[in-house]
Design a protein around this motif. Structure first.
Motif, short mmCIF file in Angstrom:
data_model
loop_
_atom_site.label_atom_id
_atom_site.label_comp_id
_atom_site.label_asym_id
_atom_site.label_seq_id
_atom_site.Cartn_x
_atom_site.Cartn_y
_atom_site.Cartn_z
N ASN A 540 -0.30 1.67 -9.45
CA ASN A 540 -0.67 0.29 -9.11
C ASN A 540 -0.97 -0.52 -10.37
OD1 ASN A 540 -0.34 0.49 -6.40
ND2 ASN A 540 -2.52 0.83 -5.93
N LYS A 543 2.17 -1.26 -12.14
CA LYS A 543 3.00 -2.16 -11.34
C LYS A 543 2.52 -3.61 -11.46
CE LYS A 543 2.89 -0.70 -7.08
NZ LYS A 543 3.15 -0.14 -5.75
N THR A 593 5.06 -7.98 -3.60
CA THR A 593 4.97 -6.53 -3.61
C THR A 593 6.33 -5.89 -3.35
OG1 THR A 593 2.77 -6.82 -2.77
CG2 THR A 593 3.59 -4.60 -2.79
N SER A 627 -7.93 -5.77 -13.06
CA SER A 627 -8.77 -5.07 -12.10
C SER A 627 -9.19 -3.74 -12.68
CB SER A 627 -7.99 -4.77 -10.81
OG SER A 627 -7.15 -5.83 -10.47
P1 ADP Z 1 1.22 -0.26 -2.53
O1 ADP Z 1 2.01 0.95 -2.20
O2 ADP Z 1 1.73 -1.52 -1.92
O3 ADP Z 1 0.84 -0.38 -3.94
P2 ADP Z 1 -1.56 0.19 -2.20
O4 ADP Z 1 -2.37 0.52 -1.01
O5 ADP Z 1 -1.65 1.13 -3.34
O6 ADP Z 1 -0.10 -0.01 -1.71
O7 ADP Z 1 -1.98 -1.23 -2.68
C1 ADP Z 1 -2.09 -2.27 -1.75
C2 ADP Z 1 -2.01 -3.61 -2.41
O8 ADP Z 1 -3.16 -3.84 -3.20
C3 ADP Z 1 -0.86 -3.79 -3.36
O9 ADP Z 1 0.31 -4.12 -2.68
C4 ADP Z 1 -1.36 -4.94 -4.22
O10 ADP Z 1 -1.18 -6.17 -3.54
C5 ADP Z 1 -2.82 -4.66 -4.32
N1 ADP Z 1 -3.18 -3.91 -5.56
C6 ADP Z 1 -3.42 -2.59 -5.67
N2 ADP Z 1 -3.73 -2.26 -6.95
C7 ADP Z 1 -3.68 -3.41 -7.67
C8 ADP Z 1 -3.91 -3.74 -9.06
N3 ADP Z 1 -4.25 -2.82 -9.98
N4 ADP Z 1 -3.76 -5.05 -9.42
C9 ADP Z 1 -3.42 -5.97 -8.51
N5 ADP Z 1 -3.20 -5.72 -7.19
C10 ADP Z 1 -3.33 -4.46 -6.77
#
Ligand code: ADP
Length: 641
Positions: A540, A543, A593, A627
């Motif tokens: 994450n 990404k 996403t 974050s």
């Molecule tokens: P995904 O497989 O979509 O990453 P997650 O449950 O891991 O699913 O994360 C859910 C959502 O939380 C992500 O789609 C994103 O919108 C947000 N997210 C997670 N981690 C981060 C991060 N480090 N920075 C910004 N947004 C994040």
């Protein structure tokens, strides 16, 4: 001239004089009659009621004299008081004690003086009743005796006067209390007739004070016989009951009645004090609440946990019948009938949550099962805010609703997802495997025209597999089928390993992963699942970072636990999305996403896994600045910090 000695009990005497509240008060006819009588009996022009104060004699009543007071050292009366005996001076000019007294040599030219001491009820001499003439004179026995009687009468009047003053004060206080009681108050005679009423009573009953006076109480009450019953019960002390008052306009008002007998110690009944509090507002509020509550799904309630551990529902809406299968009245004093309906498997958890909420005054929020006597097992959700009361009791205000329907839906959904995932997994593995073989050149060179399409097919089948794997994980977690093996793990080695495995993915996003220096420790966790969580957080972070940014992995052991953090400097998380981030399939912005790839399941799975390992997961984020996701895990016993 000789001065009268100071009496041995002077302090007491002066205190007693003060206590009678006579000094410097206006003339009173009662005492003026006595001086007039004394002057008449003794045939003198002057008669006085003189009180000997510390420095002066002061006249409470005087006939034939204009001065209000004289100095004590000149006072004839001071001699009578000092000796505490009658004093008669037939001719002052012939008496060495008084011959040169200015009251003798000048106005009022005293020659004859006769004074009888005045006593309070303890026998303290406070002054005299005296008669004075400007001529020498002698009292006959009869006059002396009468003067003495009058003096005794005067002393008694002092006491009676004081009592009357006290009574007047008390009665003024009673009246003030009545007038400001804030409730309707009626004073009744033993037969129940109104003797007195206060303004509230007059207002409530719509009668004037005069119209109320003499009214028979039973006729003011709607219910026949209620007053007589209360009076009879009053033999055992004050009584309280709800009733209805009849107003002059014919209205029937709900009131709380308090009836107390009025009886001086050991004496016959003097009457009753009746206090009535208007309950119409309470009744209205109750009705309003009832109407609102009837429109709500489930029950709204107050739950009281007493300091002794017992509990009750001081208020419960009629909906409690649908939730616990009992009526509000059944649990108003004791919550036991409702608590007995908790599903035995869930009761301990519900009780523990109540205890926790009582202790830290946090909101109580639970989903649990209830064995409803008519509807069978129900799933319910309760939420209530606690309030600490004086004395150690805790009162919650909240609601409980039936969520059986939702639970059934969730179960169906889970079953569906579970079935579909299992059915899809095998063919998908075969497809992905085959595509892998083809693209890897195992079946010969891939024709250039097909290469791009086949690569897209392969990467999409991998994405699909990841989704299916995530779904199966969730399924296992929800069904409680995922077994975790908690064991002590050397944390730094594990972090280094996680960094290495995720490096390729990060590089793909042109993001640098770094492990910050820190102390090692032994964490208690499931190695494979912890790696899965870290992989998700690192992926994450990569990404959602921009190319060229850094992601820092660190660990800080504390007393008994360790915090592992993954920090990025990317786009951060919008505040509106923050509360939902750990929910299944939650993604901040679908478009964005999609572009990044992902299922929205990673964090939901991570949360479940971390919590099953006895830890906690959370994050801090400033939108636009990155974050930090953290997980707190317990340290293995005996680990160093
Ligand atoms: P995904 O497989 O979509 O990453 P997650 O449950 O891991 O699913 O994360 C859910 C959502 O939380 C992500 O789609 C994103 O919108 C947000 N997210 C997670 N981690 C981060 C991060 N480090 N920075 C910004 N947004 C994040």
């Amino acid at each position: 001239m000789s001065q009268a000695p100071i009496p041995h009990n002077e302090q007491q005497r002066l205190a007693a004089l003060q206590a009678l509240e006579l000094l410097d008060t206006p003339a009173e006819t009662l005492f003026d009659h006595i001086t007039a009588l004394a002057a008449q009996i003794c045939a003198t022009p002057i008669a006085l009621i003189s009180l000997i104060d510390a420095e002066r004699q002061w006249f409470k009543s005087r006939v034939g004299l204009d001065t209000e007071q004289t100095a004590r050292e000149l006072a004839f009366c001071a001699h009578a008081v000092a000796a505490d005996a009658p004093l008669e001076v037939d001719n002052a000019l012939e008496d060495a004690r008084f011959r040169d007294n200015p009251l003798v040599t000048a106005a009022p030219h005293i020659r004859f003086y006769a004074g009888m001491p005045l006593h309070d009820r303890h026998g303290l001499a406070l002054g005299t009743l005296c008669v004075i003439d400007r001529q020498p004179r002698h009292l006959d026995a009869h006059q002396r005796q009468q003067l003495q009687h009058l003096a005794r009468l005067t002393g008694e009047l002092f006491e009676l006067r004081l009592q009357a003053r006290r009574q007047a004060e008390q009665s003024a206080m009673h009246q003030a209390m009545l007038d400001n009681a804030g409730s309707a108050v009626l004073v009744l005679d033993p037969q129940g007739r109104v003797l007195r009423s206060n303004p509230e009573a007059q207002q409530l009953l719509e009668h004037s004070a005069a119209a109320l006076s003499g009214q028979h109480m039973p006729r003011l009450l709607v219910e026949a016989g209620q007053f007589e019953r209360l009076c009879a019960a009053c033999a055992n002390g004050p009584q309280s009951a709800e009733g209805r008052l009849r107003t002059r306009g014919g209205q029937s008002l709900p009131v709380r009645l308090n009836l107390s007998p009025i009886r001086a110690e050991e004496q016959a009944l003097q009457g009753y004090l009746l206090v009535a509090n208007d309950l119409s507002q309470r009744d209205e509020a109750r009705l309003r609440l009832q109407r609102i509550a009837a429109q709500l799904p489930g029950m709204v309630y107050q739950y009281l946990l007493r300091a002794d551990g017992s509990s009750c529902f001081p208020y419960a809406s009629a909906g409690i019948l649908d939730i616990y299968g009992c009526a509000p009245e059944e649990v108003a004093e004791d919550a036991a009938p409702a608590l007995a309906r908790l599903h035995p498997d869930d009761a301990p958890q519900v009780r523990a949550a109540i205890a926790r909420s009582a202790q830290d005054l946090s909101t109580w929020h639970q989903e649990y099962r209830v064995l409803h006597p008519l509807h069978g097992p129900l799933w319910v959700e309760g939420r209530a805010a606690p309030q600490r009361l004086p004395g150690g009791d805790v009162l919650w205000h909240g609601f409980i609703s039936d969520i059986s329907e939702r639970k059934r839906g969730e179960q169906l959904q889970n079953e569906f997802v579970s079935t579909v995932s299992h059915e899809l997994r095998t063919p998908l593995t075969a497809i992905a495997g085959s595509l892998g073989l083809i693209n890897g050149g195992a079946l010969g060179a891939v024709p250039e025209a097909m290469r791009q399409m086949l690569e897209i097919a392969q990467s999409n089948s991998q994405r699909l597999r990841k989704l299916i794997d995530d779904l199966l994980d969730i399924d296992k977690l929800v069904a409680g089928k995922m077994r975790l093996e908690l064991q002590p793990l050397a944390l730094r080695a594990l972090l280094a390993q996680a960094l290495q495995s995720n490096q390729p993915y990060a590089e793909h996003h042109r993001v640098q992963l770094r492990l910050l220096p820190g102390a090692d420790c032994q964490v208690l966790a499931d190695a494979q699942r912890l790696e899965q969580v870290l992989a998700n957080l690192l992926a994450n972070a990569a990404k959602f970072s921009a190319a060229g940014q850094r992601v820092e992995l660190s660990a800080a052991p504390r007393q008994g636990w360790v915090r592992i953090s993954v920090r990025d400097h990317g786009q951060g998380i919008a505040e509106s999305f923050q509360p939902r981030i750990f929910s299944k399939f939650a993604q901040a912005d679908a478009g964005d996403t999609r572009q990044q790839g992902g299922t929205g399941l990673g964090l939901a799975i991570s949360k479940e896994l971390v919590e099953r390992m006895g830890g906690q997961i959370g994050f801090d984020s400033t939108p636009g600045q990155g974050s930090t996701f953290w997980i707190d895990l317990p340290l293995a016993g005996g680990s160093h910090e």
